[in-house]
Scaffold this motif. Structure first.
Motif, short mmCIF file in Angstrom:
data_model
loop_
_atom_site.label_atom_id
_atom_site.label_comp_id
_atom_site.label_asym_id
_atom_site.label_seq_id
_atom_site.Cartn_x
_atom_site.Cartn_y
_atom_site.Cartn_z
N GLY A 252 91.93 -83.24 15.44
CA GLY A 252 93.27 -82.94 15.63
C GLY A 252 93.63 -82.30 16.86
O GLY A 252 94.75 -81.99 17.01
N TRP A 253 92.78 -82.43 17.77
CA TRP A 253 92.70 -81.68 18.89
C TRP A 253 92.30 -82.83 20.13
O TRP A 253 91.24 -83.25 19.97
N LEU A 254 93.27 -82.82 21.26
CA LEU A 254 92.68 -83.77 22.18
C LEU A 254 91.59 -83.03 23.24
O LEU A 254 91.67 -81.90 23.66
N ILE A 255 90.39 -83.84 23.55
CA ILE A 255 89.56 -83.50 24.16
C ILE A 255 89.21 -84.67 25.01
O ILE A 255 89.42 -85.54 24.80
N PRO A 256 88.15 -84.25 26.16
CA PRO A 256 87.81 -85.50 26.91
C PRO A 256 87.04 -86.41 26.49
O PRO A 256 86.02 -86.10 25.57
N ALA A 257 87.18 -87.61 26.63
CA ALA A 257 86.42 -88.66 25.95
C ALA A 257 84.82 -88.67 26.07
O ALA A 257 84.42 -88.73 25.24
N ALA A 258 84.22 -87.97 27.27
CA ALA A 258 82.94 -87.95 27.55
C ALA A 258 82.41 -86.63 26.12
O ALA A 258 81.27 -87.23 25.51
N GLN A 259 83.39 -85.68 25.95
CA GLN A 259 82.87 -84.78 25.04
C GLN A 259 83.22 -85.31 23.77
O GLN A 259 82.23 -84.67 22.72
N TYR A 260 83.68 -86.25 23.34
CA TYR A 260 83.78 -86.94 21.96
C TYR A 260 82.44 -87.17 21.65
O TYR A 260 82.06 -87.47 20.28
N PHE A 261 81.61 -87.96 22.51
CA PHE A 261 80.27 -88.62 21.99
C PHE A 261 79.30 -87.72 21.89
O PHE A 261 78.47 -87.61 21.32
N THR A 376 79.47 -79.38 22.80
CA THR A 376 80.46 -79.84 21.92
C THR A 376 81.72 -79.38 22.17
O THR A 376 82.02 -78.44 22.67
N SER A 377 82.86 -80.11 21.60
CA SER A 377 84.10 -79.49 21.93
C SER A 377 84.59 -78.16 21.18
O SER A 377 83.78 -77.87 20.20
N TYR A 378 85.40 -77.47 21.80
CA TYR A 378 85.77 -76.04 21.36
C TYR A 378 86.26 -76.32 19.59
O TYR A 378 85.87 -75.61 18.87
N PRO A 379 87.19 -77.28 19.45
CA PRO A 379 87.73 -77.35 18.01
C PRO A 379 86.54 -77.80 17.07
O PRO A 379 86.29 -77.07 15.92
N LEU A 380 85.37 -78.59 17.49
CA LEU A 380 84.29 -78.66 16.57
C LEU A 380 83.59 -77.52 16.41
O LEU A 380 83.33 -77.14 15.05
N LEU A 406 94.12 -76.17 24.85
CA LEU A 406 94.17 -77.75 24.26
C LEU A 406 95.53 -78.07 23.47
O LEU A 406 96.15 -77.05 22.88
N SER A 407 95.59 -79.29 23.75
CA SER A 407 96.66 -79.78 23.15
C SER A 407 96.50 -80.58 21.63
O SER A 407 95.49 -81.19 21.56
N ARG A 408 97.31 -80.45 20.82
CA ARG A 408 97.16 -81.29 19.56
C ARG A 408 97.39 -82.71 19.70
O ARG A 408 98.08 -83.19 20.41
N ALA A 409 96.58 -83.50 18.89
CA ALA A 409 96.43 -84.89 18.83
C ALA A 409 97.51 -85.28 17.75
O ALA A 409 97.16 -85.00 16.46
N PHE A 410 98.54 -86.16 17.79
CA PHE A 410 99.55 -86.44 16.77
C PHE A 410 99.00 -87.53 16.29
O PHE A 410 99.33 -88.90 17.10
#
Length: 434
Positions: A252-261, A376-380, A406-410
């Motif tokens: 539910g939060w926007l993170i860099p695409a690289a960190q997503y992996f 890993t991302s902070y939200p995770l 960080l910003s929320r992903a809507f």
């Protein structure tokens, strides 16, 4: 180094997304030479290489003198030469990003210790290896893609099929050899780039089977499985594309695409560690069966390691390594991607709670290692490390994440009509089934 090397009398233009592995194979075939000879003549390895091998580290990056020598000898620009390496993929693929992963600061460490880049093996698409019908690809074969070295690439969207990793004739990894080399049997000439270079067990003979088209091109999986893998691969390819979105949703939060992996990497380890708790989250029953087989093997290997060395720190790679089989990799990463698509941290926790509890029960210290995995991302990390019993911390999860800027992903950032049931109800079904 560049000044001491002569330019090759002729060369080849790199193909789209071609790896240095494939480029050396095609160039060697054009000259009727061994790949090792071409590697020496282009400055990639020393004049007297040890054990007739091409160092695996050359797959990822080259120092400036070596890059300059290689570019000059092959008549490529520096950008074309650098485009054959996997290092540039780190801008989009977190497990290759040294800024995100403290344990892989050096190029050698990135390749030698990083299991989330396929260094000594590669996946492949038989139709890509067949070429596009042009004269040059008819003669020397099609492309061996850089992206096939990434565990998150398990299907070819161009040809609408899953990738392969084993030879259809000998059943081995197509680069299987006794020495750790970027190219197996690197000192042998006369092979087409699309031939299997694996050594047949118990012999010194090479398999030599053709990997382009024919028997290798047969699809052995149900259309529903292939369709699910292609949908997920389309999502991943969009994030790996240099022109793709810079941010993506994670819990539910926007993170860099690289960190997503990197988040996918952490969740896949937890999924294997706690399987079958997430079995109901697989896209199809057939994909769940594949993960089930892989998880059973990993549970057995982990139990064996504990029995053999009970006092030694248990090796986490039994659960954290990506699957060798591309389809199984797609299956477990699909579950991980579905978990990450939760619309907010509270629903994410409801999804993850059975998996977190299962990981703690199996091995608490290892579960903690996966839950706070580097990069890993902070939200995770917040979701995985917050205790439900700590009500104040649980209630403040969103505030803690927001405090990091960080910003929320809507809405869902990945929702190509994948499933008709909400992730929370699917997770509930999984818990009640177990």
């Amino acid at each position: 180094m560049a000044g001491r090397l002569r330019r090759l009398p002729r060369s080849l233009d790199p193909l789209e997304d071609e790896s240095i592995y494939g480029y050396l194979l095609r160039l060697a075939h054009r000259f009727g030479a061994a790949p090792l000879e071409i590697a020496v003549r282009t400055g990639l390895v020393d004049q007297a290489p040890a054990r007739n091998r091409i160092p695996v580290r050359l797959l990822h990056d080259l120092d400036e003198p070596r890059l300059d020598a290689f570019a000059r000898a092959t008549r490529l620009t520096h950008d074309e030469a650098r485009g054959l390496l996997t290092a540039p993929l780190g801008e989009r693929y977190g497990p290759l990003n040294a800024r995100l992963l403290a344990e892989f600061r050096t190029p050698t460490g990135m390749v030698r210790n990083n299991r989330w880049i396929l260094t000594r093996t590669t996946r492949y698409c038989p139709r890509c290896l067949s070429g596009d019908g042009s004269e040059i690809e008819e003669r020397h074969g099609g492309r061996w893609c850089r992206s096939w070295r990434l565990p998150a690439v398990f299907a070819c969207l161009r040809h609408q099929r899953p990738l392969l990793y084993a030879c259809p004739r000998c059943g081995q990894d197509i680069n299987a050899a006794r020495t750790g080399s970027l190219i197996a049997r690197a000192s042998e000439a006369g092979l087409h780039p699309a031939q299997c270079r694996a050594t047949i067990p118990g012999t010194r003979a090479m398999c030599g089977a053709c990997l382009a088209g024919g028997e290798a091109d047969r699809l052995s999986h149900a259309p529903s499985v292939v369709a699910a893998l292609l949908r997920l691969q389309h999502h991943f390819d969009g994030l790996l594309d240099p022109d793709g979105p810079r941010s993506v949703g994670s819990f539910g939060w926007l993170i860099p695409a690289a960190q997503y992996f990197i988040d996918l990497r952490a969740l896949s380890a937890l999924i294997f560690m706690t399987w079958p708790r997430a079995s109901e989250l697989a896209d199809t029953e057939a994909l769940a069966v594949l993960v089930d087989r892989e998880a059973e093997k990993r549970h057995a290997e982990f139990a064996k390691s504990r029995a053999e060395a009970p006092r030694r720190r248990q090796a986490s790679h039994h659960y954290s390594d990506p699957p060798a089989d591309p389809i199984t990799a797609g299956a477990v990463l699909g579950i991980a991607a579905w978990l990450l698509s939760a619309p907010d941290e509270n629903e994410a926790y409801e999804l993850m709670a059975p998996i977190i509890d299962g990981a703690k029960e199996r091995n608490f210290s290892m579960s903690y290692q996966f839950r706070r995995l580097s990069g890993t991302s902070y939200p995770l990390r917040v979701v995985l490390l917050t205790s439900r019993q700590d009500r104040s911390a649980f209630q403040r999860m969103g505030q803690r994440i927001g405090d990091q800027g960080l910003s929320r992903a809507f809405g869902r950032t990945w929702n190509p009509q994948l499933r008709a049931v909400s992730p929370l109800s699917r997770c509930h079904n999984a818990v009640t089934a177990t």
